[in-house]
Design an enzyme around this catalytic site. Structure first.
Site, PDB file in Angstrom:
ATOM      1  N   CYS A 426      14.660  33.241  27.857  1.00 39.74           N
ATOM      2  CA  CYS A 426      13.296  33.514  27.398  1.00 39.74           C
ATOM      3  C   CYS A 426      12.554  32.257  26.957  1.00 39.74           C
ATOM      4  CB  CYS A 426      13.307  34.549  26.274  1.00 39.74           C
ATOM      5  SG  CYS A 426      14.188  34.037  24.782  1.00 39.74           S
ATOM      6  N   HIS A 689      13.984  35.446  20.080  1.00 39.63           N
ATOM      7  CA  HIS A 689      13.376  35.802  21.365  1.00 39.63           C
ATOM      8  C   HIS A 689      11.969  35.214  21.449  1.00 39.63           C
ATOM      9  CE1 HIS A 689      12.673  37.926  25.046  1.00 39.63           C
ATOM     10  NE2 HIS A 689      11.638  38.582  24.543  1.00 39.63           N
TER      11      HIS A 689
END
Length: 774
Positions: A426, A689
């Site tokens: 990510c 994230h």
């Protein structure tokens, strides 16, 4: 170097791990070494010669000395992570365990009473955790955390203690059955804590993962190779990959039903023949000409199916005509690339697996439409098509312009749009989408001659990621994995394809070391030479009055405290906020500045008097915090206003310094021109994230939100669904009064606005005018 005592150790220490070697006298502090400094010291670290690549005076914990370390080679840790890592004495092994991450997270969650496997005397034994904590070791600034375990089964009596260490009792167990171990010597099964210490556990110490074994199936003698034994031994079974006939499905075989054979190195087969009831079994002939084998090569993405329909996914790192060494995505392997005493590749512990090549199938999650037919999948909208079916993410040559306005909406908005996430990618997905989807400010990276002779990485970035993103609105995970594999080879970092990184680490690597791009920033402090960098990390002192600052204020504060000026207007200005990942944020909210005014931050530019607006001739550092003049910002004056301002008794001791007027600049009555940069993207992080916000048009509400792992289809054998969605609510909060934002409960913010205002990690600004020249 000054010695540092233990008196300052408290809960307000910040901990770090070194990612690179740091010189120390005639020697060096090695990568993987741990360091710390107090939070107060960090906040107060201000020197006149600091630059974006500035250093911190930080304590090397094991050496107990102060060292100056570039902030770019430090990675933050929380105290628990640092204490667990410190129990591993070899810095190289410690760094490998940190980069692998999975085992460290398991260790943090481990509890007393949990049943585990431990590595001791080159064998695995069942054990029970009795103690998790320090051993009262006072030799370092931070007491290391060890696991006190009691060996069971065949391990009973093979330990070195009964729970007492150096006169202190940490737990009680049978004589010579106890061990104190660092977490990397423990395999956490993930099972709930055992109710008693006598639970049954079958262990055959002579059977190891990678061993060639024989076994019987309905009176027929079969052969195979043991895999995943460390994960399955607690059940009394091991998983075996059959060799006859060639199979890709693993069998679960009882430990007491298998016989071990001697084998050589990969690619060879023992000539030993086993006899059972008068029947002999000759070794299997090698299979050649297999079509699937010809499709696989080193760096191929593969899947391995084993018992009960489970799949393991990975990348082939080594292969010959019959065998493959695979680096797995998860800790389901049995080595770090070593098999039968030989090293064939390098990977994190428990990620390596050696199997027959016939057991490897192409990873069906990333097959292109030329490899498999379209496959419709159920979804809330009843029509999400798989990655391989709808979008052609093969190479797109030439130059494709960035997306803007209605075109950006048509091509990018929706599910299965953007860049597909996979295996901790990510940070890279969000950075690439932010930089290239709707902006051309760094397009020069895609076309300027690369520092690598063959330009392979540059071509991959241009033709497999940026161009498909702009043309099709979608980039599949295999294209990103291809880039990650190439980066791994060039950087010599084995974790680039598996572990999460920081965006700035990726950007510095690809722009500086690989593409050899010109630095984005040129900065200068008084009397010092120009310093160059690609990103700028904001370092400031915490101030009570700055509850919800904007980016403009933070940048001015940081430049003022560091004594910095911009030597030239940057085409792209990447700013890192004053925070450490997900663990530490200096401000609970930060307001994005849509336009960043850098006029007063330039070292050689005409500037405006803050009092009368005419051409400024002097600047005063001491006036920076004077709220009477203005609540923030650099203060510069014309000669008359400077004399008047400093006639006040509170400012008589100030020392204004002359400003350099640009050569050829003619003083006029016109307003001094301002130099501004526009915000085009923001990276945010929440619970490790990364996601991104991108400005795709000129309207105030033209914001889109990208998440490379917004949803998922299937479980382990499924794939991530990237999503690009509109977020016009961002403009509503940007237009709100500051008092409203101060009192706004983050949980009550609409849509994804909370992630922009509360979780911002990196802001990206551009000057379209300067981009034309760079």
């Amino acid at each position: 170097m000054a010695q540092v005592g233990r008196e300052g150790v408290d809960e307000f220490l910040l901990y770090f791990i070194l990612m690179e070697r740091v010189p120390l006298g005639a020697g060096a502090v090695q990568p993987g070494s741990l360091c710390c400094m107090s939070e107060d010291s960090y906040l107060q670290t201000v020197t006149l010669d600091q630059t974006p690549a500035q250093s911190l005076s930080i304590t090397a914990i094991e050496e107990n000395v102060l060292i100056d370390v570039d902030v770019n080679v430090l990675h933050p840790l929380n105290q628990r992570q640092a204490a667990l890592l410190l129990a591993i004495h070899n810095p190289t092994e410690r760094l490998s365990c940190f980069l692998e991450r999975g085992l460290l997270e398991q260790a943090i969650q481990a509890e007393v009473g949990q049943r585990v496997l431990v590595e001791h005397e080159q064998k695995l034994y069942p054990a029970l955790i009795h103690h998790v904590g320090s051993t009262l070791d006072t030799s370092t600034l931070l007491p290391p955390v060890y696991f006190g375990v009691e060996l069971e089964g065949e391990g009973e009596g093979r330990g070195n203690m009964d729970g007492t260490y150096k006169g202190s009792t940490f737990f009680k167990c049978k004589k010579n059955s106890g061990l104190l171990l660092p977490f990397n010597k423990v395999i956490f099964s993930g099972a709930p804590p055992a109710e008693g210490a006598g639970a049954p556990y079958t262990q055959t110490g002579s059977i190891q993962a990678g061993d060639k074994v024989a076994f019987f199936v309905e009176d027929s003698l079969k052969r195979g190779i043991v895999v995943f034994s460390s994960n399955q031994a607690a059940t009394g079974f091991v998983e075996v990959l059959p060799e006859d006939p060639p199979s890709s499905e693993l069998l679960k075989i009882p430990l007491d039903s298998i016989m071990k054979e001697e084998i050589g190195t990969p690619g060879t087969v023992s000539h030993q023949t086993l006899v059972h009831d008068g029947k002999s079994a000759a070794k299997e002939e090698r299979v050649t000409g297999n079509t699937k084998e010809r499709l696989l090569e080193v760096n191929s993405l593969v899947q391995i199916q084993y018992n009960e329909g489970d799949l393991a996914f990975g990348i082939i790192r080594w292969m010959d005509d019959h065998m493959a060494g695979v680096e797995l995505e998860e800790d389901k392997g049995c080595s770090d690339g070593i098999w039968c005493g030989h090293r064939y590749f390098q990977c994190p512990p428990r990620r390596g697996l050696f199997v027959k090549l016939t057991a490897c199938q192409p990873d069906t999650r990333f097959l292109s439409n030329r490899d498999s037919p379209p496959k419709s999948l159920e979804s809330p909208q009843n029509r999400i098509i798989s990655v391989s079916a709808t979008y052609d993410s093969l190479r797109v040559s030439g130059k494709v312009p960035p997306l803007q306005g209605a075109a950006a909406l048509d091509i990018l908005e929706g599910d299965m749009r953007g860049i597909q996430g996979h295996c901790n990618s990510c940070y890279m997905d969000a950075a690439l989408f932010s930089l290239f989807s709707c902006s051309s400010v760094l397009d020069s990276l895609l076309f300027k001659p690369s520092s690598l002779p063959d330009g392979k990485i540059q071509q991959t970035l241009r033709e497999e990621i940026v161009n498909p993103l702009r043309k099709n609105g979608y980039v599949s995970a295999d294209s990103v994995m291809n880039l990650r594999c190439q980066l791994m080879e060039e950087s010599q970092c084995p974790s680039f394809t598996t572990s999460e990184k920081d965006p700035e680490e990726f950007l510095n690597l690809i722009m500086h070391r690989i593409l050899g791009a010109d630095p984005l920033l040129k900065l200068q402090s008084e009397g010092q030479r120009v310093q160059e960098s690609y990103c700028y990390q904001i370092f400031i002192e915490k101030q009570q009055e700055m509850t919800v600052p904007n980016v403009q204020q933070l940048l001015e504060q940081s430049f003022h405290h560091s004594g910095l000026k911009l030597a030239e207007v940057p085409s792209c200005f990447i700013l890192q906020m004053p925070r450490f990942g997900k663990d530490y944020k200096m401000f609970s909210k930060i307001v994005p500045s849509l336009d960043l005014d850098i006029t007063d931050l330039l070292s050689d530019s005409p500037r405006e008097c803050v009092v009368c607006g005419s051409l400024a001739t002097h600047e005063c550092d001491e006036c920076f915090k004077d709220v009477i003049l203005s609540d923030h910002g650099l203060k510069q004056y014309c000669l008359m206003c400077s004399r008047q301002v400093h006639s006040h008794h509170k400012r008589k001791n100030h020392k204004p310094v002359p400003l350099k007027i640009p050569e050829g600049f003619v003083k006029t009555s016109n307003k001094i021109p301002r130099e501004t940069l526009e915000l085009f993207a923001v990276l945010s992080i929440e619970t490790s994230h990364y996601v991104s916000f991108v400005k795709y048009g000129t309207e105030k509400g033209s914001w889109m939100f990208f998440d490379s792992m917004a949803d998922r289809f299937g479980s382990e054998d499924g794939y991530n669904i990237p999503r690009v969605s509109l977020c016009p609510e961002v403009a509503t909060y940007l237009a709100a009064p500051l008092s409203d934002l101060v009192n706004q409960n983050p949980r009550e913010m609409k849509g994804v606005a909370k992630r922009l205002f509360c979780d911002a990690y990196m802001y990206m600004y551009q000057s379209k005018r300067m981009a034309l020249y760079k």
